[in-house]
Scaffold this active site. Structure first.
Site, PDB file in Angstrom:
ATOM      1  N   LYS A 110       3.991  25.254  19.417  1.00  0.00           N
ATOM      2  CA  LYS A 110       3.800  24.458  18.099  1.00  0.00           C
ATOM      3  C   LYS A 110       2.890  23.189  18.349  1.00  0.00           C
ATOM      4  O   LYS A 110       2.119  22.762  17.610  1.00  0.00           O
ATOM      5  CB  LYS A 110       5.067  23.936  17.484  1.00  0.00           C
ATOM      6  CG  LYS A 110       5.606  25.446  16.714  1.00  0.00           C
ATOM      7  CD  LYS A 110       6.211  25.050  15.594  1.00  0.00           C
ATOM      8  CE  LYS A 110       6.915  26.133  14.495  1.00  0.00           C
ATOM      9  NZ  LYS A 110       7.989  26.990  15.072  1.00  0.00           N
ATOM     10  N   GLU A 184       9.054  16.170  12.889  1.00  0.00           N
ATOM     11  CA  GLU A 184       7.954  16.265  12.091  1.00  0.00           C
ATOM     12  C   GLU A 184       8.186  15.730  10.889  1.00  0.00           C
ATOM     13  O   GLU A 184       9.586  15.808  10.331  1.00  0.00           O
ATOM     14  CB  GLU A 184       7.546  17.866  11.844  1.00  0.00           C
ATOM     15  CG  GLU A 184       5.941  17.970  11.349  1.00  0.00           C
ATOM     16  CD  GLU A 184       5.744  19.531  11.355  1.00  0.00           C
ATOM     17  OE1 GLU A 184       4.856  19.805  12.248  1.00  0.00           O
ATOM     18  OE2 GLU A 184       6.442  20.179  10.817  1.00  0.00           O
ATOM     19  N   HIS A 219      15.735  30.735   5.827  1.00  0.00           N
ATOM     20  CA  HIS A 219      14.274  30.519   6.394  1.00  0.00           C
ATOM     21  C   HIS A 219      13.555  31.851   6.501  1.00  0.00           C
ATOM     22  O   HIS A 219      12.516  31.868   7.103  1.00  0.00           O
ATOM     23  CB  HIS A 219      14.224  29.921   7.711  1.00  0.00           C
ATOM     24  CG  HIS A 219      15.140  28.433   7.679  1.00  0.00           C
ATOM     25  ND1 HIS A 219      14.552  27.385   7.023  1.00  0.00           N
ATOM     26  CD2 HIS A 219      16.176  27.891   8.325  1.00  0.00           C
ATOM     27  CE1 HIS A 219      15.255  26.315   7.189  1.00  0.00           C
ATOM     28  NE2 HIS A 219      16.488  26.552   7.743  1.00  0.00           N
ATOM     29  N   GLU A 259      -0.316  29.612   8.300  1.00  0.00           N
ATOM     30  CA  GLU A 259       0.702  29.211   7.403  1.00  0.00           C
ATOM     31  C   GLU A 259       0.543  27.826   6.876  1.00  0.00           C
ATOM     32  O   GLU A 259       0.369  26.955   7.779  1.00  0.00           O
ATOM     33  CB  GLU A 259       2.214  29.375   7.930  1.00  0.00           C
ATOM     34  CG  GLU A 259       2.661  31.149   8.142  1.00  0.00           C
ATOM     35  CD  GLU A 259       3.983  31.268   8.420  1.00  0.00           C
ATOM     36  OE1 GLU A 259       4.466  32.226   8.105  1.00  0.00           O
ATOM     37  OE2 GLU A 259       4.686  30.389   8.831  1.00  0.00           O
ATOM     38  N   GLU A 272       2.050  26.968  11.004  1.00  0.00           N
ATOM     39  CA  GLU A 272       1.915  27.490  12.091  1.00  0.00           C
ATOM     40  C   GLU A 272       0.886  28.841  11.895  1.00  0.00           C
ATOM     41  O   GLU A 272       0.532  29.284  10.795  1.00  0.00           O
ATOM     42  CB  GLU A 272       3.315  28.102  12.618  1.00  0.00           C
ATOM     43  CG  GLU A 272       4.127  29.074  11.940  1.00  0.00           C
ATOM     44  CD  GLU A 272       5.393  29.600  12.430  1.00  0.00           C
ATOM     45  OE1 GLU A 272       5.981  28.677  13.035  1.00  0.00           O
ATOM     46  OE2 GLU A 272       5.677  30.621  12.318  1.00  0.00           O
ATOM     47  N   ASN A 274       0.448  32.948  12.652  1.00  0.00           N
ATOM     48  CA  ASN A 274       1.190  34.201  13.089  1.00  0.00           C
ATOM     49  C   ASN A 274       0.112  34.951  13.699  1.00  0.00           C
ATOM     50  O   ASN A 274      -0.730  35.424  12.773  1.00  0.00           O
ATOM     51  CB  ASN A 274       2.010  34.809  11.850  1.00  0.00           C
ATOM     52  CG  ASN A 274       3.048  34.024  11.302  1.00  0.00           C
ATOM     53  OD1 ASN A 274       3.233  33.822  10.225  1.00  0.00           O
ATOM     54  ND2 ASN A 274       3.780  33.321  12.120  1.00  0.00           N
ATOM     55  N   ARG A 276      -0.367  38.012  14.084  1.00  0.00           N
ATOM     56  CA  ARG A 276      -0.132  39.603  14.169  1.00  0.00           C
ATOM     57  C   ARG A 276      -0.180  40.025  12.456  1.00  0.00           C
ATOM     58  O   ARG A 276      -0.424  39.092  11.869  1.00  0.00           O
ATOM     59  CB  ARG A 276       1.575  39.785  14.513  1.00  0.00           C
ATOM     60  CG  ARG A 276       2.355  38.871  13.680  1.00  0.00           C
ATOM     61  CD  ARG A 276       3.860  39.203  13.795  1.00  0.00           C
ATOM     62  NE  ARG A 276       4.586  38.013  13.550  1.00  0.00           N
ATOM     63  CZ  ARG A 276       5.102  37.701  12.287  1.00  0.00           C
ATOM     64  NH1 ARG A 276       4.580  38.491  11.151  1.00  0.00           N
ATOM     65  NH2 ARG A 276       5.848  36.431  12.101  1.00  0.00           N
TER      66      ARG A 276
END
Lengths: 474, 166
Positions: A110, A184, A219, A259, A272, A274, A276
């Site tokens: 991250k 964050e 989440h 995202e 982030e 992804n 895939r």
């Protein structure tokens, strides 16, 4: 030229991938473990091979070599975002259907992802290694190698920071073998908006618009839709350009998702990437007409993307509901059992990506996602009505499901207004329970007509819900 | 016509109903009400029945005394009343509390030992199921009277794990 693809996954996504492969004339090879020996996905392939674990990259590559597959599709979850499968494929000379190993590695970290995105001009949230100024609270402690809420802690005031960081580091170390955490800025009423991107080996990158995924429990997304009611044409153009810049910064290959968090003021921040196919990719397919799996395969073969940015349009509205074997009324505890009655909804604009059928066992071994119900309609209101109707028609007995709970969210005023954020379910706790009311006499009649004349045995009794804490993803 | 009487447990009450039926339909007697019904069709897991001229589609799944009914888009859970059933509470000393597995799964950790004093909501054990873990909490303050599981053990839903006494 890809002749045969080994699908390194199970359940609905393995089946969904096999559908496209069969339409493309590519052989679909599948995998199954012992608990999955009778699973629907095993029978949906041209051939299927037994393995010990879906998480063993070396075993998967060995099966691919033995069965003559020259490519591996990882689906989502399992090894899709671990470098072990992509690098093992590379070593064996097998095409991995996904981005380069280096992209997976850098986006899985991250802090590194933040650095790369910042350098590409992508907005990121303020972050600190330790002790943010008191004025910046509340803050979120996050795991550098994490995801799915693991190793994450909300901290309200500076005096609670040290304990939260220690606890998050412990959890992250256990879950990801990487105890690094960072801090964050916390966005209080966030919407989760993500952009679908597609990149090829010729340097082309396009975006296929947004998906709104703000309806979450633990989440994890449970309802997704596109277009997002929060995204104006101007914001869409800005976020699309940002997502393309993000993908270009890592020379992205294949289908991926960027995202973002959208705050109450309409500002977006990179969350982030992804690397895939996403669980919720069907809503993009329904509104753009793209087959994302077909595109992934073609790109892996070295073809350029089959469309240009200007070719893409969003038509109508699509919503997806994730059908889980779980009990919303009892902290969303997962449930197991054998599906005795299975009658899915049908009709115009209804798509079911499904991994189960009548007789299927839902066991403790894998994720309780059984199916995804996706609808399309010309407008958001019509899509909501279609989803309500489809959930109403869905009969699945033998294992407890979230079907009625999804129906209550879809029918809620908050959802209809489009005024969503990731805390909608926490705020509307009443939605967790069926509305109180008397049992309809017809239900009592139905039970009585079906009941055997004699009572046989005591019903099993188990402890009350309040003896359990919340369920956490591991 | 054949008749039968059934007992349901609804809101803690024993509710008696009586069905008198032939192959085409019959009468459902519930309290003071006599409700005629007609079968439109029947199948292994349910059917289609007309009550007061309105058709209702239903599915019913039986699991021992528990019945899950799907009717017109909603699911209901009903229990057969069983007067002869020995009360679980009677088997235990008053004030004891049994912690049972909510889910089939694996015990990861046990956080207490026999004889420990525990507070309400204190974590007793952690279990894992379907890639998720949860803590088993003490429903009341008390003392750990017995532990019937060990870390790593696979347990069935409803299996007795821990007993807490007042």
């Amino acid at each position: 030229m890809i002749r045969k693809i080994l699908i390194a996954n199970r359940g609905e996504i393995a089946i969904r991938i096999s559908h496209t492969l069969r339409e493309m004339g590519i052989a679909a090879a599948g995998l199954f473990t012992d608990p999955d020996s009778e699973a629907l996905h095993r029978r949906s392939m041209d051939e299927a091979h037994r393995i010990e674990s879906y998480l063993d990259a070396n075993e998967i590559v060995r099966v691919a070599l033995e069965c003559g597959a020259n490519a591996v599709h990882p689906g989502y979850g399992f090894l899709s975002e671990s470098t072990s499968l992509s690098s093992a494929c590379e070593k064996a000379g097998i095409t991995f259907i996904g981005p380069q190993t280096e992209t997976i590695r850098s986006m899985g970290d991250k802090l590194e992802a933040r650095r790369l995105m910042q350098a590409a001009g992508v907005p990121v949230l303020p972050a600190w290694e330790s002790n943010p100024p008191a004025s910046e609270y509340p803050v979120l402690v996050k795991a550098v190698g994490g995801g799915g809420g693991k190793g994450m802690r909300l901290v309200q005031k500076p005096s609670e920071l040290a304990d939260a960081m220690a606890a998050a580091a412990r959890e992250a170390g256990n879950a990801f073998n990487d105890a690094r955490v960072f801090i964050e800025k916390y966005v209080t009423k966030p919407r989760h908006i993500e952009l679908q991107v597609v990149g090829d080996t010729h340097g082309n990158v396009v975006h296929a618009f947004e998906r709104e995924c703000s309806i979450q429990r633990r989440h994890q997304k449970i309802i997704e839709e596109t277009p997002s009611p929060a995204v104006s044409p101007e914001l869409r153009a800005t976020m699309g350009a940002t997502a393309v810049a993000a993908a270009k910064a890592v020379a992205y290959r294949g289908a991926g998702t960027v995202e973002f968090i959208l705050d109450a003021e309409g500002r977006h921040y990179f969350l982030e990437m992804n690397t895939r196919l996403q669980v919720e990719h069907p809503v993009t397919e329904m509104t753009t007409g793209i087959d994302l799996v077909r595109e992934q395969v073609r790109i892996a073969e070295g073809h350029p993307i089959s469309f240009k940015q200007a070719d893409l349009r969003q038509t109508g509205h699509s919503i997806e509901c994730r059908i889980y074997a779980e009990v919303p009324e009892e902290n969303f505890r997962p449930d197991t059992g054998t599906i005795a009655v299975f009658r899915p909804p049908t009709g115009p604009g209804v798509r079911l990506d499904c991994g189960v059928e009548e007789g299927s066992s839902v066991t403790i071994d894998y994720d309780p996602l059984m199916a995804k119900l996706i609808v399309w309609a010309p407008t958001r209101d019509a899509a909501i009505e279609r989803m309500k109707r489809s959930l109403h028609d869905f009969v699945l007995l033998g294992v407890r499901t979230n079907i009625e709970f999804l129906g209550r969210i879809i029918s809620s005023r908050d959802f209809a207004s489009g005024n969503l954020d990731t805390h909608l379910i926490d705020r509307n706790a009443a939605l967790l329970h069926s509305p109180a009311g008397t049992l309809p006499i017809e239900a009592l009649l139905a039970a009585s007509l079906s009941a055997s004349p004699a009572t046989n045995g005591a019903s099993s009794s188990f402890s009350n819900v309040w003896t359990s804490g919340a369920w956490r993803n591991t | 016509m054949t008749g039968r009487e059934l007992h349901w447990e609804i809101d803690g009450q024993d509710v008696a109903v009586r069905i008198e039926e032939s192959t085409a339909g019959g009468i459902f007697r519930f309290g003071e009400q006599n409700i005629p019904f007609t079968y439109i069709s029947r199948h292994r897991h349910g059917g289609w029945v007309s009550v007061d001229g309105k058709p209702h589609e239903f599915y019913v799944l039986q699991d021992r005394g528990s019945h899950t009914v799907w009717l017109d888009g909603r699911t209901y859970r009903l229990e057969r009343a069983n007067k002869g059933r020995p009360s679980e509470a009677a088997e235990l000393a008053r004030g004891d509390c049994r912690i049972t597995a909510l889910m089939p799964g694996r015990i990861l950790r046990i956080e207490v030992a026999v004889g420990d004093t525990v507070a309400e909501k204190q974590i007793l054990a952690t279990m894992e199921s379907m890639k998720m873990e949860t803590s088993l909490l003490a429903p009341m303050a008390g003392r750990v009277a017995a532990i019937h599981c060990r870390p790593g053990q696979i347990v069935e839903m409803g299996e007795l794990l821990i007993v807490i006494e007042e």
